[in-house]
Enzyme design. Structure first.
Site, PDB file in Angstrom:
ATOM      1  N   ASP A 159     -40.697  26.461  23.973  1.00  0.00           N
ATOM      2  CA  ASP A 159     -41.859  26.502  23.092  1.00  0.00           C
ATOM      3  C   ASP A 159     -42.170  27.947  22.657  1.00  0.00           C
ATOM      4  O   ASP A 159     -42.162  28.865  23.475  1.00  0.00           O
ATOM      5  CB  ASP A 159     -43.050  25.936  23.887  1.00  0.00           C
ATOM      6  N   GLU A 174     -37.685  26.990  19.917  1.00  0.00           N
ATOM      7  CA  GLU A 174     -38.657  26.714  18.866  1.00  0.00           C
ATOM      8  C   GLU A 174     -39.119  28.081  18.366  1.00  0.00           C
ATOM      9  O   GLU A 174     -39.989  28.720  18.955  1.00  0.00           O
ATOM     10  CB  GLU A 174     -39.858  25.916  19.372  1.00  0.00           C
TER      11      GLU A 174
HETATM   12  C1  GLC Z   1     -45.475  24.813  19.776  1.00  0.00           C
HETATM   13  C2  GLC Z   1     -45.685  23.347  19.965  1.00  0.00           C
HETATM   14  C3  GLC Z   1     -47.069  23.020  19.514  1.00  0.00           C
HETATM   15  C4  GLC Z   1     -48.060  23.795  20.353  1.00  0.00           C
HETATM   16  C5  GLC Z   1     -47.763  25.272  20.319  1.00  0.00           C
HETATM   17  C6  GLC Z   1     -48.481  25.997  21.395  1.00  0.00           C
HETATM   18  O1  GLC Z   1     -45.513  25.175  18.450  1.00  0.00           O
HETATM   19  O2  GLC Z   1     -44.698  22.620  19.309  1.00  0.00           O
HETATM   20  O3  GLC Z   1     -47.328  21.645  19.574  1.00  0.00           O
HETATM   21  O4  GLC Z   1     -49.353  23.571  19.891  1.00  0.00           O
HETATM   22  O5  GLC Z   1     -46.407  25.528  20.518  1.00  0.00           O
HETATM   23  O6  GLC Z   1     -47.908  25.699  22.648  1.00  0.00           O
END
Ligand code: GLC
Length: 562
Positions: A226, A287
């Site tokens: 994440d 991500e």
């Molecule tokens: C990422 C996740 C999202 C979350 C953010 C903070 O972007 O996909 O859902 O709110 O991180 O953890």
């Protein structure tokens, strides 16, 4: 370092997927499960791990290679579980640790790999470390695990810098010191309930290596990381002077001081080294909302992560020129570091592509759609979504699917604002609807309570009436349904080796995208007029019917065999 024996009751070593090739991920189709909204076994309206295990058959029937589970760890759920209070446990709303073991084992028995979500940028404010940091006071080792600073201005009343939170409002909150005085400020790039960790701190680094080890020993096949571009901040925490528009960093000449700093790469190299001590091809997927593609590719250099989500692809507009450009660029960027590209159209953070593509071409990606907002053309959206998905599934590399897209699910476009739970809605002062519309529990059976999501009517977000027509049981074995379109695509993709193929561009133009991948030619018609099928082509698969003259209509993708 030797491989430790898993402790008893963890999934056994034998339970590894049949296709045990270490590079399985290079062409894998990976299905994102959002646990709250997939399947509810106990009828409380929130999906859970036993619910997922009971529905795994769906994933094998669909024909994916792996599943990625969004967080199911103990959490106050301030950000739907992306605020983690215990990285090694299971939140009671989702079940128990033994349910996680059962899910991993059951998936492996079916030949499905399991990827879990790792949230290293921040913990929950309910994490014991944060409680300890508050109690210990300024200058303590406990505070040094987070990013605490004194405020600016008289009395330190102003935040330490001008950074904004991704969810809206300032990225700093002030604490009250143990003696009751107004105290320091801590950084939270997201919700105040998600304090950012300090990745310059050795204890933080050691802890996450241990968390990775814990889940590797429990048998998982990888981690979705994440906010992978956010862990390291520019050392001086300099003002940014700009609004925090999206998660995306790096389109500007100047890189934002909170995103995509060089220091993140060293962390991923250390994680990769750990993963490589385990057999069977354990993976890391970033991500990272990083542009351009070349900077994103740095995350997937041979000694770092295996994959990174391709959000530039997700955000590309529905024109032949833009699709060509983003696909070509992604292929080249992945190739430059020896990785394979990834493709994604939907996830739990964006408006589902069946709705997004129904907005006028060129509309910037909205952060949620609700009552009173410009509404997408529902039919057009689905038609384009099907064409986009079939185009995506013909591309070499790895594709990520988000639960429900195989049913053609739209966004919940009329979710009552009172029902919204994404902190974005409140923190933006009700200017951004946020992500709830993509997170609504999915429909399995048209005529069952909660459309088969659970045994009762309960559903943590209300399901729209249109869910009945999208339910799995209305689509299974129905020729031409979106579900059968995906199933056939995934079967052919595997049989014809499309995931490990290469793209050779054929005559694409303003209206048509046309390429070859191995034995298959793929054509998407973006133009206003139908286009004839190329000479001598056998139609293998299509996202919609050909017209009465046998031509490919607007917004249809076809797969052709010579
Ligand atoms: C990422 C996740 C999202 C979350 C953010 C903070 O972007 O996909 O859902 O709110 O991180 O953890």
């Amino acid at each position: 370092m030797g491989r430790r024996r898993p402790v008893q009751s963890q999934p056994s070593d034998q339970a590894v997927p049949a296709a045990a090739a270490d590079n399985w991920w290079r062409q894998a189709v990976i299905y994102q499960i959002y646990p709250r909204s997939f399947a509810d076994s106990d009828g409380d309206g929130i999906g859970d791990l036993p619910g997922i295990t009971a529905r795994l058959e769906h994933l094998t029937e669909l024909g994916v290679d792996a599943l990625w589970l969004s967080p199911f760890y103990p959490s106050p759920q301030a950000d739907a579980g992306y605020d983690v209070a215990d990285y090694r446990g299971v939140d009671p709303i989702f079940g128990e640790l033994s349910d996680a073991y059962a899910l991993i084992e059951s998936a492996h028995r079916r030949g499905l790999r399991v990827i879990v979500d790792l949230v290293p940028n921040h913990t929950s404010s309910a994490h014991p470390w944060f409680a300890a940091a508050l109690a210990a006071g300024p200058g303590s080792p406990e505070r040094a695990r987070y990013i605490f600073r004194d405020g600016r201005g008289p009395g330190g009343d102003e935040p330490p810098n001008d950074w904004q939170s991704v969810f809206g409002g300032p990225a700093w909150s002030r604490v009250t010191e143990p003696d009751g005085s107004p105290g320091q400020w801590y950084l939270h790039l997201f919700d105040p309930a998600q304090p950012d960790l300090n990745w310059d701190n050795d204890e933080v680094r050691a802890e996450f290596l241990d968390i990775l080890r814990t889940w590797l020993e429990r048998g998982v096949d990888g981690f979705r990381v994440d906010v992978a571009h956010g862990l390291v901040k520019q050392a001086d925490l300099a003002d940014w002077h700009y609004p925090q528009e999206t998660l995306s960093g790096g389109t500007d000449q100047r890189r934002p001081p909170m995103w995509d700093q060089e220091g993140v790469h060293e962390i991923y190299r250390s994680w990769r080294a750990l993963l490589d001590t385990y057999p069977g091809g354990k993976i890391l997927v970033a991500e990272a909302w990083v542009q351009p593609a070349e900077r994103l590719a740095a995350y997937t250099r041979p000694d770092e992560m295996h994959q990174a989500f391709n959000f530039e692809y997700l955000q590309a507009s529905w024109t032949a020129a833009d699709q060509y450009a983003v696909i070509d660029r992604s292929l080249a960027a992945a190739d430059s570091v020896g990785a394979t590209p990834t493709w994604v159209l939907s996830n739990h953070d964006v408006v589902r592509h069946a709705s997004r593509l129904g907005l006028p071409v060129g509309t910037p990606r909205p952060n949620g759609i609700g009552i009173g907002d410009p509404q997408p053309d529902v039919q057009l959206g689905l038609r384009r979504a099907r064409a986009a998905s079939l185009l995506m599934l013909a591309l070499p590399g790895s594709a990520y699917l988000y639960q429900g897209e195989e049913l053609g699910l739209p966004e919940h476009l009329r979710l009552p604002d009172e029902a919204r739970q994404d902190p974005t809605w409140e923190r933006s002062g009700h200017t951004e609807r946020g992500r709830d519309g993509a997170r609504v529990p999915i429909p399995w059976e048209a005529d069952a309570p909660s459309y088969g999501f659970g045994p009762t009517d309960a559903s943590w977000l209300p399901q729209p009436g249109v869910w009945a027509e999208f339910a799995l049981d209305r689509q299974r074995d129905v020729p031409g349904s979106t579900y059968e379109m995906y199933r056939t695509a995934l079967r052919l993709r595997r049989a014809l080796g499309l995931g490990s193929g290469t793209v050779e561009w054929l005559e694409s133009g303003d209206e048509v995208l046309f390429f070859r991948n191995g034995p298959v030619r793929v054509l998407t018609n973006f133009g206003a007029e139908a286009v004839p099928l190329p000479e001598g082509a056998e139609l293998l698969h299509a996202s919609g019917p050909l017209d009465t003259d046998g031509n490919v209509p607007t917004d249809v993708t076809v797969w052709l065999r010579d």
